[in-house]
Design a protein around this motif. Structure first.
Motif, mmCIF file in Angstrom:
data_model
loop_
_atom_site.group_PDB
_atom_site.id
_atom_site.type_symbol
_atom_site.label_atom_id
_atom_site.label_comp_id
_atom_site.label_asym_id
_atom_site.label_seq_id
_atom_site.Cartn_x
_atom_site.Cartn_y
_atom_site.Cartn_z
ATOM 1 N N SER A 32 1.107 -1.055 -0.210
ATOM 2 C CA SER A 32 0.034 0.267 -0.183
ATOM 3 C C SER A 32 0.780 1.625 -0.247
ATOM 4 C CB SER A 32 -0.906 -0.032 1.566
ATOM 5 O OG SER A 32 -2.084 -1.235 0.841
ATOM 6 N N THR A 33 1.702 1.227 1.498
ATOM 7 C CA THR A 33 3.417 2.393 0.997
ATOM 8 C C THR A 33 3.356 2.625 -0.406
ATOM 9 O OG1 THR A 33 3.031 2.297 3.159
ATOM 10 C CG2 THR A 33 4.966 3.432 2.136
ATOM 11 N N ALA A 34 3.989 1.521 -0.793
ATOM 12 C CA ALA A 34 4.913 1.823 -2.297
ATOM 13 C C ALA A 34 4.266 1.742 -3.545
ATOM 14 C CB ALA A 34 5.394 0.381 -2.714
ATOM 15 N N LEU A 35 2.418 2.135 -3.250
ATOM 16 C CA LEU A 35 1.523 2.428 -4.338
ATOM 17 C C LEU A 35 0.802 3.341 -4.572
ATOM 18 C CD1 LEU A 35 -0.805 -1.738 -4.994
ATOM 19 C CD2 LEU A 35 0.390 0.090 -6.621
ATOM 20 N N GLU A 40 1.313 8.606 -7.004
ATOM 21 C CA GLU A 40 1.628 9.709 -5.960
ATOM 22 C C GLU A 40 2.592 10.969 -7.421
ATOM 23 O OE1 GLU A 40 4.130 12.710 -2.798
ATOM 24 O OE2 GLU A 40 2.399 11.692 -1.929
ATOM 25 N N MET A 41 3.440 9.972 -7.266
ATOM 26 C CA MET A 41 4.622 10.564 -8.522
ATOM 27 C C MET A 41 4.227 10.643 -9.743
ATOM 28 S SD MET A 41 6.552 11.796 -6.350
ATOM 29 C CE MET A 41 8.837 12.272 -7.430
ATOM 30 N N GLU A 42 3.218 9.026 -10.181
ATOM 31 C CA GLU A 42 3.508 9.221 -11.418
ATOM 32 C C GLU A 42 2.072 10.269 -11.824
ATOM 33 O OE1 GLU A 42 3.488 7.321 -15.483
ATOM 34 O OE2 GLU A 42 4.515 7.805 -13.568
ATOM 35 N N GLU A 43 1.540 10.659 -11.778
ATOM 36 C CA GLU A 43 0.100 11.604 -11.107
ATOM 37 C C GLU A 43 0.838 12.467 -11.511
ATOM 38 O OE1 GLU A 43 -3.529 10.050 -9.832
ATOM 39 O OE2 GLU A 43 -2.909 11.403 -8.292
#
Length: 181
Positions: A32-35, A40-43
């Protein structure tokens, strides 16, 4: 609590096992933390923002990370120091000011001189050049700071006026401009 089944390839099994070890046995929390971070970074990347990592503190200091776009850089020298100003717009619309100040340096051979040119031709400097005296170089650790402000106007007085004027127009532009061509 709803369950999701995730099928892991044989090649990725060691990766998931290591994640479970690092998370103290809670693989679900690690995923969950990684996703969350990935989304956040991809958006942000799709909106034109980059992952920014800067050094903060004295000497090596520590690293701080955020999502933003660089609006501009400005460097200047003050005495025996160099200052580098960088202003970013964060993904949340705030402005981030990163100031990196070089170490302050001194040379014992030219101590007591008003300026570096005078120090270059001083008696102590000539003794050092001729090998009749030792030269000692030293410096005070450099430092870097990071400050977050709510509006662009809040940067006034925190950066050189010329730099503020230079990036004032850029600050209102979108991170990415979509062209219909």
């Amino acid at each position: 609590m709803p369950n999701k089944t995730i099928y892991v390839s044989e090649d990725d099994l060691k990766l998931f096992q290591r994640a479970q070890e690092l998370s103290g046995g809670n693989l679900s929390q690690a995923i969950s933390t990684a996703l969350r971070r990935y989304i956040e970074m991809e958006e942000g990347r799709q909106e034109g923002y980059d992952e920014i990592i800067v050094q903060v503190g004295q000497g090596v200091g520590r690293k701080q990370r955020f999502s933003g776009v660089l609006l501009g850089e400005w460097g200047r020298t003050t005495g025996s120091r160099v200052e580098m100003f960088r202003v970013y717009r964060s993904r949340t619309g705030k402005y981030v000011l990163h100031i990196d100040r070089s170490p302050d340096w001194t040379d014992s051979a030219s101590e007591g001189s008003e300026n570096w040119l005078e120090g270059l031709f001083s008696r102590g400097a000539w003794k050092t050049y001729l090998g009749l005296a030792d030269s000692n170089w030293g410096f005070v650790q450099g430092e870097a700071t990071l400050e977050v402000v709510a509006s662009f106007e809040d940067l006034r007085g925190k950066v050189p006026d010329e730099f503020y004027d230079l990036i004032a127009d850029v600050a209102t532009r979108p991170a990415v401009e979509d062209l219909d061509i």
